[in-house]
Design a protein around this motif. Structure first.
Motif, mmCIF file in Angstrom:
data_model
loop_
_atom_site.group_PDB
_atom_site.id
_atom_site.type_symbol
_atom_site.label_atom_id
_atom_site.label_comp_id
_atom_site.label_asym_id
_atom_site.label_seq_id
_atom_site.Cartn_x
_atom_site.Cartn_y
_atom_site.Cartn_z
ATOM 1 N N VAL A 148 -36.247 52.613 -7.690
ATOM 2 C CA VAL A 148 -35.840 53.669 -8.634
ATOM 3 C C VAL A 148 -35.797 53.116 -10.055
ATOM 4 C CG1 VAL A 148 -33.982 55.242 -9.281
ATOM 5 C CG2 VAL A 148 -34.556 54.924 -6.866
ATOM 6 N N PHE A 149 -35.218 51.930 -10.203
ATOM 7 C CA PHE A 149 -35.132 51.299 -11.515
ATOM 8 C C PHE A 149 -36.526 50.973 -12.049
ATOM 9 C CE2 PHE A 149 -33.676 47.454 -14.107
ATOM 10 C CZ PHE A 149 -33.241 48.239 -15.155
ATOM 11 N N ALA A 150 -37.442 50.609 -11.157
ATOM 12 C CA ALA A 150 -38.813 50.303 -11.570
ATOM 13 C C ALA A 150 -39.503 51.530 -12.139
ATOM 14 C CB ALA A 150 -39.606 49.753 -10.380
ATOM 15 N N VAL A 151 -39.274 52.683 -11.526
ATOM 16 C CA VAL A 151 -39.871 53.918 -12.037
ATOM 17 C C VAL A 151 -39.359 54.208 -13.445
ATOM 18 C CG1 VAL A 151 -40.026 56.414 -11.703
ATOM 19 C CG2 VAL A 151 -40.251 54.881 -9.740
ATOM 20 N N VAL A 152 -38.045 54.048 -13.640
ATOM 21 C CA VAL A 152 -37.459 54.292 -14.968
ATOM 22 C C VAL A 152 -38.049 53.332 -15.995
ATOM 23 C CG1 VAL A 152 -35.315 54.291 -16.304
ATOM 24 C CG2 VAL A 152 -35.341 55.210 -13.969
ATOM 25 N N LEU A 153 -38.113 52.046 -15.648
ATOM 26 C CA LEU A 153 -38.658 51.057 -16.580
ATOM 27 C C LEU A 153 -40.132 51.302 -16.855
ATOM 28 C CD1 LEU A 153 -37.036 47.694 -15.399
ATOM 29 C CD2 LEU A 153 -36.569 48.948 -17.505
ATOM 30 N N CYS A 154 -40.866 51.697 -15.830
ATOM 31 C CA CYS A 154 -42.299 51.945 -16.024
ATOM 32 C C CYS A 154 -42.521 53.130 -16.952
ATOM 33 C CB CYS A 154 -42.962 52.187 -14.669
ATOM 34 S SG CYS A 154 -44.753 52.446 -14.759
ATOM 35 N N VAL A 155 -41.756 54.196 -16.762
ATOM 36 C CA VAL A 155 -41.877 55.357 -17.642
ATOM 37 C C VAL A 155 -41.538 54.967 -19.079
ATOM 38 C CG1 VAL A 155 -40.925 57.629 -18.175
ATOM 39 C CG2 VAL A 155 -41.466 57.037 -15.813
ATOM 40 N N ALA A 156 -40.468 54.193 -19.242
ATOM 41 C CA ALA A 156 -40.103 53.734 -20.588
ATOM 42 C C ALA A 156 -41.173 52.819 -21.172
ATOM 43 C CB ALA A 156 -38.758 53.016 -20.537
ATOM 44 N N ARG A 157 -41.757 51.976 -20.319
ATOM 45 C CA ARG A 157 -42.793 51.040 -20.787
ATOM 46 C C ARG A 157 -44.045 51.778 -21.247
ATOM 47 N NH1 ARG A 157 -46.034 48.026 -22.394
ATOM 48 N NH2 ARG A 157 -46.583 45.911 -21.758
ATOM 49 N N LEU A 158 -44.320 52.946 -20.661
ATOM 50 C CA LEU A 158 -45.501 53.730 -21.019
ATOM 51 C C LEU A 158 -45.179 54.845 -22.013
ATOM 52 C CD1 LEU A 158 -47.042 54.075 -17.435
ATOM 53 C CD2 LEU A 158 -47.822 52.550 -19.260
ATOM 54 N N SER A 159 -43.961 54.858 -22.542
ATOM 55 C CA SER A 159 -43.546 55.931 -23.440
ATOM 56 C C SER A 159 -44.343 55.906 -24.746
ATOM 57 C CB SER A 159 -42.044 55.796 -23.746
ATOM 58 O OG SER A 159 -41.639 56.753 -24.700
ATOM 59 N N ASP A 160 -44.517 57.091 -25.314
ATOM 60 C CA ASP A 160 -45.179 57.203 -26.611
ATOM 61 C C ASP A 160 -44.240 56.852 -27.763
ATOM 62 O OD1 ASP A 160 -47.525 58.035 -25.415
ATOM 63 O OD2 ASP A 160 -46.979 60.169 -25.505
ATOM 64 N N HIS A 161 -42.940 56.784 -27.476
ATOM 65 C CA HIS A 161 -41.956 56.448 -28.503
ATOM 66 C C HIS A 161 -41.816 54.930 -28.580
ATOM 67 C CE1 HIS A 161 -40.901 60.704 -28.640
ATOM 68 N NE2 HIS A 161 -40.797 60.680 -27.322
ATOM 69 N N ALA A 162 -42.137 54.371 -29.711
ATOM 70 C CA ALA A 162 -42.157 52.915 -29.871
ATOM 71 C C ALA A 162 -40.809 52.253 -29.577
ATOM 72 C CB ALA A 162 -42.637 52.555 -31.272
ATOM 73 N N PRO A 163 -39.656 52.780 -30.066
ATOM 74 C CA PRO A 163 -38.373 52.124 -29.756
ATOM 75 C C PRO A 163 -38.103 52.027 -28.254
ATOM 76 C CG PRO A 163 -38.106 53.678 -31.559
ATOM 77 C CD PRO A 163 -39.472 53.920 -30.995
ATOM 78 N N VAL A 164 -38.361 53.129 -27.544
ATOM 79 C CA VAL A 164 -38.142 53.119 -26.090
ATOM 80 C C VAL A 164 -39.071 52.111 -25.424
ATOM 81 C CG1 VAL A 164 -38.246 54.512 -23.979
ATOM 82 C CG2 VAL A 164 -37.376 55.516 -26.099
ATOM 83 N N ARG A 165 -40.321 52.112 -25.838
ATOM 84 C CA ARG A 165 -41.311 51.208 -25.240
ATOM 85 C C ARG A 165 -40.937 49.749 -25.479
ATOM 86 N NH1 ARG A 165 -45.225 53.304 -27.496
ATOM 87 N NH2 ARG A 165 -45.644 51.835 -29.198
ATOM 88 N N TRP A 166 -40.499 49.420 -26.698
ATOM 89 C CA TRP A 166 -40.188 48.026 -26.997
ATOM 90 C C TRP A 166 -38.906 47.562 -26.316
ATOM 91 C CZ3 TRP A 166 -43.255 44.412 -28.432
ATOM 92 C CH2 TRP A 166 -44.419 44.730 -29.148
#
Length: 305
Positions: free
Chosen positions: A83-101
């Motif tokens: 579950v945590f991996a899905v959350v991190l993966c979505v954040a890692r692929l986010s279009d929002h730079a702060p969330v992604r970084w």
């Protein structure tokens, strides 16, 4: 001529030399194994009465409790890490730079820190009082969630871009594209790697003995160090029994991975065309690019599309 440009077939002298090296290496390995076995025999580790400790009800109950404790931590850490991996993966692929970084820094940080340090830091109270079980679960969740997030990201990036572009052309939002197109295919393609990481999660539960959590390795250490028979500690017997338990658990996970993979392959190949699809896609004789005439169900007329 060699079949591969990266490998030259050995000549007669090279074959003799390779054979000689193989024989010498095998003899050295057998000698090492024989020396280890002799040392263990000399210390009385192969005595048959050392196996009698596993006939005691208390020892068997201790092993069963340790097995259940290990499986409980593995189940919790396995589910939470996915579950945590899905959350991190979505954040890692986010279009929002702060969330992604933030996701990038978090993943790289906890993949770099040794897992034992993370577990120990959680246990000693870096985030408040925590029982050994939850320190172990949380540590395994953080580390394996970061690894699984990168696995999922690799699977998402492997999906052909044309599918994503087609989905956006149909008017789907990014959330719908991610949930219905990207993640199902990513999980299916990366399933062997996901299961392999779950096997790592299962084996990493053995780190719990460092924080006094009563899992399998902790139980094995107690049995091996506190139940001498005739002055000899049953080290070989304990390693054999608990090693067999770990191997059985890992083989069960491997079998589950193969079963899921077979079911997944069967579901992909079992798709059949919808009723009437054959008639609608039937083409005209060779040389023509038009579709064959199809009856109009409403009027009985014959028309061409």
């Amino acid at each position: 001529m060699s079949a591969s440009v990266l490998f030259d077939a050995p000549g007669p002298k090279a074959r003799v030399r390779n054979t000689l090296y193989s024989v010498i290496g095998s003899i050295a390995l057998l000698g090492l194994v024989a020396w280890v076995c002799y040392r263990l025999y000399d210390k009385g580790q192969f005595a048959g009465e050392l196996w009698d400790i596993f006939n005691y009800a208390g020892i068997r109950e201790n092993i069963l409790d340790a097995l259940l404790s290990t499986l409980k931590v593995f189940a919790l850490a396995g589910v939470f890490s996915l579950v945590f991996a899905v959350v991190l993966c979505v954040a890692r692929l986010s279009d929002h730079a702060p969330v992604r970084w933030v996701a990038i820094v978090f993943i790289d940080l906890f993949r770099s820190i040794p897992l034992l340090i993370t577990i120990f830091a959680l246990w000693v109270g870096i985030v408040g009082d925590m029982t050994p079980m939850w320190a172990l679960v949380l540590g395994l969740t953080i580390y394996n969630g970061c690894v699984q997030a990168e696995v999922l990201r690799a699977g998402v990036n492997a999906v052909p871009k044309g599918q994503v572009e087609a989905a956006y052309a149909l008017g789907l939002r990014k959330t719908q594209v991610t949930a219905s197109i990207l993640f199902p295919q990513a999980v299916r393609s990366m399933l062997p790697t996901i299961i392999s990481q779950l096997v790592v999660t299962l084996k990493d539960t053995s780190l719990g003995f460092m924080i006094l959590y009563p899992e399998l390795l902790y139980s094995a250490r107690l049995i091996a160090n506190n139940t001498p028979v005739g002055g000899v500690y049953p080290t070989v017997q304990t390693v054999t029994v608990f090693g067999a338990i770990y191997i059985a658990l890992c083989l069960a996970l491997a079998w589950l991975a193969k079963f899921i993979e077979r079911r997944s392959s069967r579901s992909k190949t079992a798709i059949t065309p919808a009723a009437g699809a054959k008639e609608l896609t039937e083409v005209a004789p060779s040389g023509s690019t038009d579709l064959a005439p199809v009856p109009n169900p409403g009027t009985g007329d014959v028309r061409k599309d």
